[in-house]
Design a protein around this motif. Structure first.
Motif, PDB file in Angstrom:
ATOM      1  N   ARG A 137      13.636   9.754  -1.588  1.00 34.44           N
ATOM      2  CA  ARG A 137      13.599  10.101  -3.015  1.00 34.44           C
ATOM      3  C   ARG A 137      12.758  11.355  -3.243  1.00 34.44           C
ATOM      4  O   ARG A 137      11.976  11.754  -2.402  1.00 34.44           O
ATOM      5  CB  ARG A 137      13.015   8.934  -3.808  1.00 34.44           C
ATOM      6  CG  ARG A 137      13.955   7.726  -3.798  1.00 34.44           C
ATOM      7  CD  ARG A 137      13.385   6.555  -4.554  1.00 34.44           C
ATOM      8  NE  ARG A 137      14.360   5.461  -4.595  1.00 34.44           N
ATOM      9  CZ  ARG A 137      14.044   4.179  -4.538  1.00 34.44           C
ATOM     10  NH1 ARG A 137      12.784   3.820  -4.439  1.00 34.44           N
ATOM     11  NH2 ARG A 137      14.981   3.258  -4.580  1.00 34.44           N
ATOM     12  N   HIS A 163       2.876  -0.761  -7.827  1.00 37.42           N
ATOM     13  CA  HIS A 163       3.874   0.296  -7.699  1.00 37.42           C
ATOM     14  C   HIS A 163       3.225   1.648  -7.480  1.00 37.42           C
ATOM     15  O   HIS A 163       3.877   2.582  -7.025  1.00 37.42           O
ATOM     16  CB  HIS A 163       4.754   0.324  -8.955  1.00 37.42           C
ATOM     17  CG  HIS A 163       5.370  -1.018  -9.220  1.00 37.42           C
ATOM     18  ND1 HIS A 163       5.987  -1.742  -8.235  1.00 37.42           N
ATOM     19  CD2 HIS A 163       5.427  -1.767 -10.334  1.00 37.42           C
ATOM     20  CE1 HIS A 163       6.401  -2.892  -8.752  1.00 37.42           C
ATOM     21  NE2 HIS A 163       6.082  -2.935 -10.018  1.00 37.42           N
ATOM     22  N   ARG A 164       1.906   1.732  -7.830  1.00 32.43           N
ATOM     23  CA  ARG A 164       1.208   3.006  -7.653  1.00 32.43           C
ATOM     24  C   ARG A 164       0.005   2.748  -6.758  1.00 32.43           C
ATOM     25  O   ARG A 164      -0.649   1.725  -6.865  1.00 32.43           O
ATOM     26  CB  ARG A 164       0.773   3.564  -9.005  1.00 32.43           C
ATOM     27  CG  ARG A 164       1.954   3.940  -9.885  1.00 32.43           C
ATOM     28  CD  ARG A 164       1.485   4.474 -11.231  1.00 32.43           C
ATOM     29  NE  ARG A 164       0.721   3.505 -11.986  1.00 32.43           N
ATOM     30  CZ  ARG A 164       1.231   2.521 -12.689  1.00 32.43           C
ATOM     31  NH1 ARG A 164       2.541   2.365 -12.760  1.00 32.43           N
ATOM     32  NH2 ARG A 164       0.461   1.683 -13.331  1.00 32.43           N
ATOM     33  N   ASP A 165      -0.288   3.729  -5.863  1.00 29.95           N
ATOM     34  CA  ASP A 165      -1.340   3.554  -4.867  1.00 29.95           C
ATOM     35  C   ASP A 165      -1.032   2.297  -4.046  1.00 29.95           C
ATOM     36  O   ASP A 165      -1.913   1.478  -3.766  1.00 29.95           O
ATOM     37  CB  ASP A 165      -2.716   3.455  -5.539  1.00 29.95           C
ATOM     38  CG  ASP A 165      -3.826   3.985  -4.624  1.00 29.95           C
ATOM     39  OD1 ASP A 165      -5.004   3.717  -4.910  1.00 29.95           O
ATOM     40  OD2 ASP A 165      -3.489   4.652  -3.622  1.00 29.95           O
ATOM     41  N   LYS A 166       0.223   2.192  -3.665  1.00 31.56           N
ATOM     42  CA  LYS A 166       0.749   0.972  -3.043  1.00 31.56           C
ATOM     43  C   LYS A 166       0.079   0.685  -1.706  1.00 31.56           C
ATOM     44  O   LYS A 166      -0.221  -0.458  -1.383  1.00 31.56           O
ATOM     45  CB  LYS A 166       2.266   1.125  -2.862  1.00 31.56           C
ATOM     46  CG  LYS A 166       2.981  -0.137  -2.483  1.00 31.56           C
ATOM     47  CD  LYS A 166       4.462   0.128  -2.308  1.00 31.56           C
ATOM     48  CE  LYS A 166       5.271  -0.202  -3.544  1.00 31.56           C
ATOM     49  NZ  LYS A 166       5.364  -1.642  -3.816  1.00 31.56           N
ATOM     50  N   LEU A 167      -0.148   1.735  -0.930  1.00 26.95           N
ATOM     51  CA  LEU A 167      -0.714   1.521   0.400  1.00 26.95           C
ATOM     52  C   LEU A 167      -2.106   0.909   0.292  1.00 26.95           C
ATOM     53  O   LEU A 167      -2.407  -0.123   0.890  1.00 26.95           O
ATOM     54  CB  LEU A 167      -0.776   2.863   1.145  1.00 26.95           C
ATOM     55  CG  LEU A 167      -1.334   2.831   2.570  1.00 26.95           C
ATOM     56  CD1 LEU A 167      -0.500   1.913   3.453  1.00 26.95           C
ATOM     57  CD2 LEU A 167      -1.353   4.242   3.158  1.00 26.95           C
ATOM     58  N   ARG A 198      18.300   0.444   2.936  1.00 20.54           N
ATOM     59  CA  ARG A 198      16.976   0.548   3.557  1.00 20.54           C
ATOM     60  C   ARG A 198      16.500  -0.830   4.008  1.00 20.54           C
ATOM     61  O   ARG A 198      15.812  -0.960   5.021  1.00 20.54           O
ATOM     62  CB  ARG A 198      15.987   1.182   2.585  1.00 20.54           C
ATOM     63  CG  ARG A 198      16.214   2.688   2.393  1.00 20.54           C
ATOM     64  CD  ARG A 198      15.520   3.210   1.152  1.00 20.54           C
ATOM     65  NE  ARG A 198      14.101   2.880   1.155  1.00 20.54           N
ATOM     66  CZ  ARG A 198      13.372   2.695   0.061  1.00 20.54           C
ATOM     67  NH1 ARG A 198      13.921   2.789  -1.141  1.00 20.54           N
ATOM     68  NH2 ARG A 198      12.091   2.407   0.153  1.00 20.54           N
ATOM     69  N   LEU A 258      -1.870   9.403 -11.443  1.00 22.13           N
ATOM     70  CA  LEU A 258      -0.808   8.869 -10.589  1.00 22.13           C
ATOM     71  C   LEU A 258       0.327   8.293 -11.435  1.00 22.13           C
ATOM     72  O   LEU A 258       1.500   8.421 -11.100  1.00 22.13           O
ATOM     73  CB  LEU A 258      -1.382   7.796  -9.661  1.00 22.13           C
ATOM     74  CG  LEU A 258      -0.455   7.339  -8.529  1.00 22.13           C
ATOM     75  CD1 LEU A 258      -0.082   8.507  -7.629  1.00 22.13           C
ATOM     76  CD2 LEU A 258      -1.122   6.240  -7.710  1.00 22.13           C
ATOM     77  N   LYS A 282      11.053   0.635  -5.601  1.00 26.31           N
ATOM     78  CA  LYS A 282      11.175  -0.452  -4.632  1.00 26.31           C
ATOM     79  C   LYS A 282      12.284  -0.137  -3.614  1.00 26.31           C
ATOM     80  O   LYS A 282      12.426   1.001  -3.205  1.00 26.31           O
ATOM     81  CB  LYS A 282      11.373  -1.793  -5.354  1.00 26.31           C
ATOM     82  CG  LYS A 282      10.332  -2.065  -6.474  1.00 26.31           C
ATOM     83  CD  LYS A 282      10.442  -3.475  -7.007  1.00 26.31           C
ATOM     84  CE  LYS A 282       9.570  -3.749  -8.212  1.00 26.31           C
ATOM     85  NZ  LYS A 282      10.146  -3.451  -9.511  1.00 26.31           N
ATOM     86  N   MET A 283      13.058  -1.113  -3.178  1.00 26.72           N
ATOM     87  CA  MET A 283      13.953  -0.942  -2.028  1.00 26.72           C
ATOM     88  C   MET A 283      15.422  -0.841  -2.437  1.00 26.72           C
ATOM     89  O   MET A 283      15.815  -1.233  -3.505  1.00 26.72           O
ATOM     90  CB  MET A 283      13.836  -2.159  -1.110  1.00 26.72           C
ATOM     91  CG  MET A 283      12.536  -2.298  -0.367  1.00 26.72           C
ATOM     92  SD  MET A 283      12.327  -0.982   0.819  1.00 26.72           S
ATOM     93  CE  MET A 283      13.681  -1.346   1.890  1.00 26.72           C
ATOM     94  N   THR A 316       7.650  -2.006   1.278  1.00 28.49           N
ATOM     95  CA  THR A 316       8.485  -0.845   1.609  1.00 28.49           C
ATOM     96  C   THR A 316       8.231  -0.449   3.057  1.00 28.49           C
ATOM     97  O   THR A 316       7.438  -1.093   3.762  1.00 28.49           O
ATOM     98  CB  THR A 316       8.112   0.360   0.731  1.00 28.49           C
ATOM     99  OG1 THR A 316       6.757   0.718   1.007  1.00 28.49           O
ATOM    100  CG2 THR A 316       8.255   0.049  -0.753  1.00 28.49           C
ATOM    101  N   GLU A 317       8.880   0.618   3.480  1.00 26.12           N
ATOM    102  CA  GLU A 317       8.718   1.111   4.854  1.00 26.12           C
ATOM    103  C   GLU A 317       7.254   1.318   5.222  1.00 26.12           C
ATOM    104  O   GLU A 317       6.849   1.143   6.366  1.00 26.12           O
ATOM    105  CB  GLU A 317       9.437   2.468   5.020  1.00 26.12           C
ATOM    106  CG  GLU A 317      10.948   2.415   5.033  1.00 26.12           C
ATOM    107  CD  GLU A 317      11.563   2.404   3.650  1.00 26.12           C
ATOM    108  OE1 GLU A 317      10.815   2.313   2.647  1.00 26.12           O
ATOM    109  OE2 GLU A 317      12.795   2.495   3.562  1.00 26.12           O
ATOM    110  N   ILE A 318       6.462   1.758   4.220  1.00 26.79           N
ATOM    111  CA  ILE A 318       5.072   2.116   4.504  1.00 26.79           C
ATOM    112  C   ILE A 318       4.177   0.873   4.550  1.00 26.79           C
ATOM    113  O   ILE A 318       3.241   0.810   5.345  1.00 26.79           O
ATOM    114  CB  ILE A 318       4.550   3.088   3.416  1.00 26.79           C
ATOM    115  CG1 ILE A 318       5.516   4.260   3.219  1.00 26.79           C
ATOM    116  CG2 ILE A 318       3.149   3.552   3.735  1.00 26.79           C
ATOM    117  CD1 ILE A 318       5.399   5.366   4.216  1.00 26.79           C
TER     118      ILE A 318
END
Lengths: 292, 291
Positions: free
Chosen positions: B209, A140-144, A198, B170, A193-194, A170-172
């Motif tokens: 968001r 959920h964090r630093d997802k990319l 979306r 974060l 999340k979504m 997600t979109e990214i």
């Protein structure tokens, strides 16, 4: 209309949820092994948890006509307790062969520590050895960065990407997974999340192939009806019934059917018989048993 | 070796009623003669709030000068201070098992005990040996326990690796806690942290968001070109808090990036909020000050 929720933590939900889910058309669920909200301290609690995923919870679901499947793993957060995770790895093989276990999961990253990476790779290897699919939780964090690294580890271990689902996209992060053969999981969940809208936008933009939707409902503020709600959002946006069924029923079964433990034929409404007991326990508390 | 025990007791004692002080003295005596320190400490640590309450210490309570930096006891409660004092005493009396005692008390502790130990980590440990406790506390979703680690606590900034520190920051942002209460954020900020913040902002914007205004404090010090553009955009945000923190972050870069001067000047001419104006003005005046 038949739906599957392929990622939902039913052990933390009440029978009200099962009732509502069954009424909304959900015929089967896949419940991934995860943490309890606070760290487990010994192997016994893992054994009891895995047993409950396959025993009591399958029974509870069956009383509402819902087929229950599960996945087994050391989850990303608890991979950080290395001695305990090592003990869990030793008992996992016998659980992976049990009836109803459709994948190794949830595995992946939480804060991308070295310990998480170690057990992520080891469990992908286990999935290969046991010829099971793998369910990957993207953080959920630093997802990319977490998603990039997860896909790299899938490649390094050499597991067939067709056997892998990358979840909580997600979109990214979806575009990264689209470049691979991995399946694409999306969790429709409040605040993180979504959302349904979306999700529909992503389906319009990228098509339906290997796209999977779940609620990831758990002990937090979440909604076990998000899959049927996404179906409605799809219809409202002009998708056909066949397309709704593809994303919300056929796709998840096709992915998990690679385990040999689930199929479209098998997922039929179980005869509800609340007179049945599970090891002398009943879910009834004074009600008349439903037999249907 | 300064184990701060004396200071702890000097701060705590005036805040206790006579009956409470007596309990604390008896507890300390029991620990001093204990042959089963782990068991006795577990019991007394658990019991402390029932006997001493959870009263916040006074605003004037001293701070402890530890190797990690200042620990501000005015943000502690009576129970927390007593627990830390008892643990420090036990560590002093049983040095061979000092770390094991802390670990056992943490493991057996309820949420309040865990939070107290985490708040006091910089007092209990000057070498980073107790980092595993901090890291485990960091994995929690409990706001009480997580805040004890991340807010007004110098321990993580002192002993965490860059990766560990970045993930802590974060998570503060993700949980919408007070980023400005992270100790030594500006000192420990780094390009990887800035990138994580920039990615997070993009993710939030793509999802329609919002994100916390104080995120700029974590992103600012080592912002990439993309991050700097975002910060500058938010100087003109409709949200006053975003304008404030973006202004703080942008003006801190002025010395390294003098070209920002014109932008700050232009913003000052449009800015109506006095708090934000003050930040912009003082940055400009310190730059033009020949001294």
């Amino acid at each position: 209309m038949r739906y599957i929720d392929p990622h939902i933590h039913m052990l933390s939900r009440t029978t009200d949820d099962y009732q509502n889910m069954a009424a909304a058309g959900i015929v089967a669920v896949v419940e991934p092994a995860f943490w309890q909200g606070q760290p487990r301290t010994q192997i016994g609690t893992y054994i009891d948890y895995f047993d409950a995923l396959q025993g009591w919870e399958r029974f509870r679901a069956s009383q509402y006509g819902v087929r229950h499947y599960c996945t087994i793993a050391v989850n990303p957060k608890e991979a950080n307790n290395v001695p305990l995770a090592e003990e869990v790895m030793k008992i996992m093989p016998r659980y992976l062969e049990k009836e109803g276990v459709v994948a190794v999961g949830e595995i992946g990253f939480d804060e991308m520590s070295a310990a998480e990476e170690r057990f992520f790779a080891e469990q992908l290897e286990l999935a290969k050895t046991h010829e099971l699919p793998a369910l990957i939780h993207t953080p959920h964090r630093d997802k990319l960065r977490g998603t990039e690294r997860s896909l790299a580890i899938v490649r390094e271990v050499g597991i067939d990407e067709e056997m892998v689902i990358v979840d909580h996209l997600t979109e990214i992060t979806l575009p990264l997974v689209l470049k691979t053969g991995c399946w694409r999981g999306h969790s429709i969940y409040p605040n993180t999340k979504m959302s349904e809208e979306r999700m529909v936008a992503l389906l319009k933009q990228y098509g339906l192939e290997k796209m999977i939707v779940n609620s990831a409902a758990d002990w937090g503020q979440s909604d076990p009806l998000k899959v049927p709600k996404t179906g409605q959002a799809m219809r409202d946006a002009g998708f056909t019934e066949a397309q709704v069924e593809q994303v919300l029923f056929t796709n998840p079964i096709a992915f998990f059917a690679q385990s040999g433990q689930i199929s479209v034929e098998e997922v039929t409404r179980v005869k509800i018989d609340q007179r049945q007991l599970w090891e002398d326990n009943s879910i009834l508390r004074g009600q008349e048993p439903v037999v249907a | 070796m300064n184990d701060h025990l004396q200071t702890l007791l000097e701060v705590l004692s005036p805040e206790l009623e006579p009956g409470e002080l007596q309990w604390l003295d008896e507890a300390a005596s029991r620990m001093a003669r204990s042959e089963h320190p782990e068991d006795d400490l577990a019991l007394l640590s658990a019991r402390a709030p029932r006997k001493l309450g959870r009263k916040p210490l006074s605003e004037s309570a001293a701070s402890l000068a530890t190797k990690s930096g200042a620990v501000e006891m005015r943000f502690w409660t009576t129970a927390t201070a007593a627990r830390i004092a008892l643990i420090v005493g036990a560590m002093r009396d049983h040095p061979a098992i000092a770390e094991a005692l802390v670990e056992a008390t943490y493991r057996n502790g309820d949420e309040g005990e865990k939070a107290a130990i985490v708040q006091g980590l910089a007092v209990l440990d000057g070498s980073g040996a107790l980092c595993p406790i901090a890291l485990e506390a960091g994995r929690t979703n409990s706001l009480v326990l997580f805040s004890a680690l991340a807010m007004r606590n110098p321990y993580a900034a002192a002993f965490y690796s860059e990766h560990q520190f970045n993930h802590l920051v974060l998570k503060v942002i993700f949980m919408e806690l007070a980023v400005d209460q992270i100790v030594a954020l500006e000192r420990r900020a780094n390009p990887a942290l800035a990138k994580m913040c920039e990615d997070y902002i993009e993710e939030r914007l793509a999802a329609g968001r919002s994100f916390p205004a104080a995120t700029w404090l974590a992103l600012g010090p080592h912002a990439s070109a993309r991050g700097e553009r975002l910060m500058i955009d938010y100087l003109a945000s409709e949200d006053r808090d975003h304008r404030y923190y973006a202004a703080v972050a942008v003006t801190r870069r002025l010395a390294q990036r003098p070209y920002l001067r014109d932008m700050i000047q232009a913003r000052l001419e449009l800015e109506a909020d006095e708090r934000v104006r003050s930040v912009l003005r003082s940055a400009l005046s310190s730059m033009s000050d020949p001294g």
